[in-house]
Design a protein around this motif. Structure first.
Motif, PDB file in Angstrom:
ATOM      1  N   VAL A   1       0.576  -1.195   0.095  1.00 16.28           N
ATOM      2  CA  VAL A   1      -0.098  -0.093   0.302  1.00 16.28           C
ATOM      3  C   VAL A   1       0.853   1.232  -0.076  1.00 16.28           C
ATOM      4  O   VAL A   1       1.958   1.618   1.148  1.00 16.28           O
ATOM      5  N   VAL A   2       0.988   2.348  -0.950  1.00 15.84           N
ATOM      6  CA  VAL A   2       1.344   3.904  -0.781  1.00 15.84           C
ATOM      7  C   VAL A   2       0.664   4.438  -0.250  1.00 15.84           C
ATOM      8  O   VAL A   2      -0.471   4.482  -0.472  1.00 15.84           O
ATOM      9  N   ALA A   3       1.442   4.935   0.550  1.00 17.85           N
ATOM     10  CA  ALA A   3       0.679   6.655   1.732  1.00 17.85           C
ATOM     11  C   ALA A   3       1.347   7.044   1.286  1.00 17.85           C
ATOM     12  O   ALA A   3       3.242   7.005   0.799  1.00 17.85           O
ATOM     13  N   TYR A   4       1.175   8.186   1.593  1.00 15.46           N
ATOM     14  CA  TYR A   4       2.292   9.755   1.652  1.00 15.46           C
ATOM     15  C   TYR A   4       2.517  10.258   3.178  1.00 15.46           C
ATOM     16  O   TYR A   4       1.488   9.928   4.425  1.00 15.46           O
ATOM     17  N   ASP A   5       3.936  10.230   4.201  1.00 12.55           N
ATOM     18  CA  ASP A   5       3.897  11.189   5.101  1.00 12.55           C
ATOM     19  C   ASP A   5       3.481  12.836   4.721  1.00 12.55           C
ATOM     20  O   ASP A   5       3.008  13.147   4.091  1.00 12.55           O
TER      21      ASP A   5
ATOM     22  N   ASP B   1       5.413  15.161   4.869  1.00 10.99           N
ATOM     23  CA  ASP B   1       5.987  15.749   4.165  1.00 10.99           C
ATOM     24  C   ASP B   1       5.602  15.422   2.359  1.00 10.99           C
ATOM     25  O   ASP B   1       6.869  16.345   1.857  1.00 10.99           O
ATOM     26  N   GLY B   2       4.978  14.724   2.481  1.00 10.24           N
ATOM     27  CA  GLY B   2       5.044  14.723   0.618  1.00 10.24           C
ATOM     28  C   GLY B   2       5.343  13.229   0.495  1.00 10.24           C
ATOM     29  O   GLY B   2       5.213  13.145  -0.867  1.00 10.24           O
ATOM     30  N   ASN B   3       5.969  12.332   0.871  1.00  9.69           N
ATOM     31  CA  ASN B   3       6.738  11.060   0.512  1.00  9.69           C
ATOM     32  C   ASN B   3       6.644  10.386   0.294  1.00  9.69           C
ATOM     33  O   ASN B   3       5.335   9.898   1.726  1.00  9.69           O
ATOM     34  N   ARG B   4       6.540   9.366  -0.535  1.00  8.78           N
ATOM     35  CA  ARG B   4       5.448   8.096  -0.386  1.00  8.78           C
ATOM     36  C   ARG B   4       7.175   7.546  -0.056  1.00  8.78           C
ATOM     37  O   ARG B   4       7.974   7.024   0.474  1.00  8.78           O
ATOM     38  N   ARG B   5       5.551   6.674   0.970  1.00 15.31           N
ATOM     39  CA  ARG B   5       5.942   5.699   1.717  1.00 15.31           C
ATOM     40  C   ARG B   5       5.298   4.040   1.847  1.00 15.31           C
ATOM     41  O   ARG B   5       3.578   4.093   0.892  1.00 15.31           O
ATOM     42  N   ILE B   6       5.881   3.165   1.610  1.00 15.74           N
ATOM     43  CA  ILE B   6       4.938   1.563   0.716  1.00 15.74           C
ATOM     44  C   ILE B   6       4.813   0.614   2.048  1.00 15.74           C
ATOM     45  O   ILE B   6       6.982   0.838   2.604  1.00 15.74           O
ATOM     46  N   PHE B   7       4.157   0.375   2.580  1.00 16.30           N
ATOM     47  CA  PHE B   7       3.730  -0.911   3.631  1.00 16.30           C
ATOM     48  C   PHE B   7       2.960  -1.492   3.641  1.00 16.30           C
ATOM     49  O   PHE B   7       2.588  -1.705   2.318  1.00 16.30           O
ATOM     50  N   TYR B   8       3.147  -2.791   4.223  1.00 15.53           N
ATOM     51  CA  TYR B   8       1.885  -3.911   3.704  1.00 15.53           C
ATOM     52  C   TYR B   8       1.134  -4.694   4.615  1.00 15.53           C
ATOM     53  O   TYR B   8       1.305  -3.887   5.946  1.00 15.53           O
ATOM     54  N   ARG B   9      -0.756  -4.541   3.948  1.00 16.30           N
ATOM     55  CA  ARG B   9      -1.076  -4.836   5.116  1.00 16.30           C
ATOM     56  C   ARG B   9      -2.024  -6.910   4.210  1.00 16.30           C
ATOM     57  O   ARG B   9      -1.548  -6.779   3.477  1.00 16.30           O
ATOM     58  N   SER B  10      -2.162  -7.097   5.578  1.00 20.15           N
ATOM     59  CA  SER B  10      -3.427  -8.047   5.091  1.00 20.15           C
ATOM     60  C   SER B  10      -3.831  -8.384   3.760  1.00 20.15           C
ATOM     61  O   SER B  10      -4.616  -7.093   4.631  1.00 20.15           O
ATOM     62  N   CYS B  11      -4.379  -9.177   2.859  1.00 17.70           N
ATOM     63  CA  CYS B  11      -5.398  -8.680   2.033  1.00 17.70           C
ATOM     64  C   CYS B  11      -5.575 -10.567   1.724  1.00 17.70           C
ATOM     65  O   CYS B  11      -5.292 -11.387   1.776  1.00 17.70           O
TER      66      CYS B  11
END
Length: 137
Positions: free
Chosen positions: A68-72, A74-84
């Motif tokens: 999942v791509v999320a933005y902090d 400051d507008g930086n992209r962060r990728i984290f994982y979730r169960s699906c």
């Protein structure tokens, strides 16, 4: 670096995988014989077991980690994982009853066809070996 070496060797690997001219000639001229032999072996196996094998595609659902791509702030992209849940396809083998009379007739016809093709295949192999002699290197 490794990727560049792999890409450099890829054409060489593809050429080697194609076989020598003699091997290609033999493969091209004996394809029907090999197909009949393969079918005959399958029918003989069916008769020995008393049933045939069939395959079907089965879709099942399983848990996975999805990015999942999320933005902090400051507008930086962060990728984290979730169960699906994801759909996964598998191939399932299952038994199919056979008619022994039909399978026996099929076996006899294939054995006859294989016998008829064997002399042609042997001549084709000899012709390919004569046309494309392999040198010992």
């Amino acid at each position: 670096m490794c990727r560049n070496i792999l890409f450099g060797l890829l054409p060489l690997l593809l050429l080697t995988a194609c076989g020598t001219p003699q091997e290609r000639c033999i493969s091209r001229n004996t394809s029907e014989y090999r197909a009949v032999s393969r079918l005959l072996a399958e029918v003989e196996g069916n008769l020995a077991r008393g049933y045939a094998w069939e395959e079907r595609q089965v879709i099942r659902t399983e848990w996975d980690d999805c990015p999942v791509v999320a933005y902090d702030r400051d507008g930086n992209r962060r990728i984290f994982y979730r169960s699906c849940l994801r759909n996964v396809s598998d191939v399932e083998r299952y038994r199919v009853p056979i008619d022994p009379v039909v399978e026996t007739r099929k076996r006899d016809n294939l054995a006859e066809r294989k016998k008829a093709l064997s002399s042609y295949a042997a001549r084709a192999v000899d012709a390919c070996k004569a046309a494309y002699p392999e040198t010992k290197g």
